[in-house]
Motif scaffolding. Structure first.
Motif, short mmCIF file in Angstrom:
data_model
loop_
_atom_site.label_atom_id
_atom_site.label_comp_id
_atom_site.label_asym_id
_atom_site.label_seq_id
_atom_site.Cartn_x
_atom_site.Cartn_y
_atom_site.Cartn_z
N UNK A 186 34.66 -29.09 -68.05
CA UNK A 186 33.36 -29.67 -68.35
C UNK A 186 33.30 -31.08 -67.75
N UNK A 187 32.27 -31.32 -66.94
CA UNK A 187 32.07 -32.63 -66.34
C UNK A 187 30.98 -33.37 -67.11
N UNK A 188 31.27 -34.61 -67.48
CA UNK A 188 30.31 -35.44 -68.19
C UNK A 188 30.21 -36.78 -67.49
N UNK A 189 29.21 -37.54 -67.84
CA UNK A 189 29.02 -38.87 -67.27
C UNK A 189 27.54 -39.15 -67.12
N UNK A 190 27.25 -40.38 -66.76
CA UNK A 190 25.87 -40.82 -66.62
C UNK A 190 25.23 -40.18 -65.39
N UNK A 191 23.94 -40.35 -65.27
CA UNK A 191 23.22 -39.88 -64.10
C UNK A 191 23.84 -40.45 -62.82
N UNK A 192 23.82 -39.66 -61.78
CA UNK A 192 24.21 -40.08 -60.43
C UNK A 192 25.69 -40.44 -60.30
N UNK A 193 26.52 -39.91 -61.18
CA UNK A 193 27.96 -40.14 -61.03
C UNK A 193 28.62 -39.03 -60.23
N UNK A 194 27.86 -37.99 -59.89
CA UNK A 194 28.37 -36.94 -59.02
C UNK A 194 28.75 -35.65 -59.72
N UNK B 71 24.33 -32.47 -68.43
CA UNK B 71 23.40 -33.58 -68.29
C UNK B 71 24.00 -34.83 -68.90
N UNK B 72 23.55 -35.98 -68.45
CA UNK B 72 24.10 -37.24 -68.92
C UNK B 72 24.00 -37.47 -70.42
N UNK B 73 23.01 -36.84 -71.06
CA UNK B 73 22.83 -37.01 -72.50
C UNK B 73 23.44 -35.91 -73.33
N UNK C 82 25.52 -48.66 -72.49
CA UNK C 82 26.08 -49.32 -73.68
C UNK C 82 26.18 -48.32 -74.84
N UNK C 83 25.19 -47.46 -74.96
CA UNK C 83 25.18 -46.44 -76.02
C UNK C 83 26.16 -45.30 -75.72
N UNK C 84 26.19 -44.85 -74.46
CA UNK C 84 26.92 -43.62 -74.14
C UNK C 84 28.37 -43.80 -73.72
N UNK C 85 28.72 -44.91 -73.11
CA UNK C 85 30.10 -45.05 -72.62
C UNK C 85 31.15 -44.84 -73.72
N UNK C 86 30.95 -45.36 -74.94
CA UNK C 86 31.95 -45.07 -75.98
C UNK C 86 32.05 -43.56 -76.29
#
Length: 193
Positions: free
Chosen positions: A14-22, A87-89, A150-154
């Motif tokens: 499973x790949x996760x991360x913010x938008x546009x991280x690839x 998705x990023x969220x 700030x909300x999602x990185x943790x």
């Protein structure tokens, strides 16, 4: 020898991360290397809803989209031999996320703020398919991105087994590095690739 190497792979990546991280681009390459199926939750949701994510959010709002995303994640827990770009969220659905973590190795694709903003500004999908994430009309892209990171990185940090910096790598380079790590060294919790 290659068959033996591939047997070491977890059944679900499973790949996760913010938008546009690839996530989508790296995911496609990684799936090819693993001989796995590739699935993208945003694409699956768009197909299911009959419109783009941006159109779905515009028509029905974020709560409806997040509900559909949550239902889809619960369904995908049982997938095998799959690389799944979320998705990023998606990380916001903690109950479903914890179920995924029991079945998968979760990989956080991360870039620094400058790289993320540059990619978002260059990405044609950002304007056409990706809806604004914050409701304030006067928020610009940088303000929105900083607030959400700030909300999602943790959550990304706590909800992932591996981390890979994708800012200075092509999608293919990142996928090869991940493949090597997964087949040669295993996946150590919270390790960086």
């Amino acid at each position: 020898m290659m068959h033996e190497t591939l047997r070491r792979l977890p059944p679900l990546l499973v790949l996760t991360g913010f938008r546009a991280t690839g996530k989508t681009a790296v995911g496609r390459h990684l799936a090819r290397l693993c001989g796995y199926e590739f699935a993208d939750t945003d694409a699956l949701l768009a197909e299911r809803m009959g419109c783009s994510v941006a159109e779905a959010v515009e028509r029905h709002g974020w709560p409806h989209f997040r509900e559909q995303e949550q239902l889809l994640l619960a369904e995908l827990v049982s997938r095998r031999n799959t690389v799944l770009a979320t998705g990023g969220g998606a990380i916001l659905h903690q109950q479903e996320w914890q179920l995924l973590r029991k079945q998968a190795v979760v990989i956080w694709l991360r870039t620094d703020l400058a790289a993320t903003l540059a990619r978002l500004r260059q990405d044609e999908k950002t304007a056409g398919q990706r809806p604004r994430l914050l409701s304030q009309a006067d928020d610009d892209l940088e303000t929105e991105t900083v607030a959400l990171l700030k909300e999602r990185e943790p959550l990304y940090r706590a909800g992932s087994d591996l981390v890979i910096e994708t800012g200075g790598r092509t999608a293919e380079e990142a996928a090869r590095k991940l493949f090597f790590r997964l087949t040669k060294n295993g996946a150590d919790v919270n390790s960086c690739v």
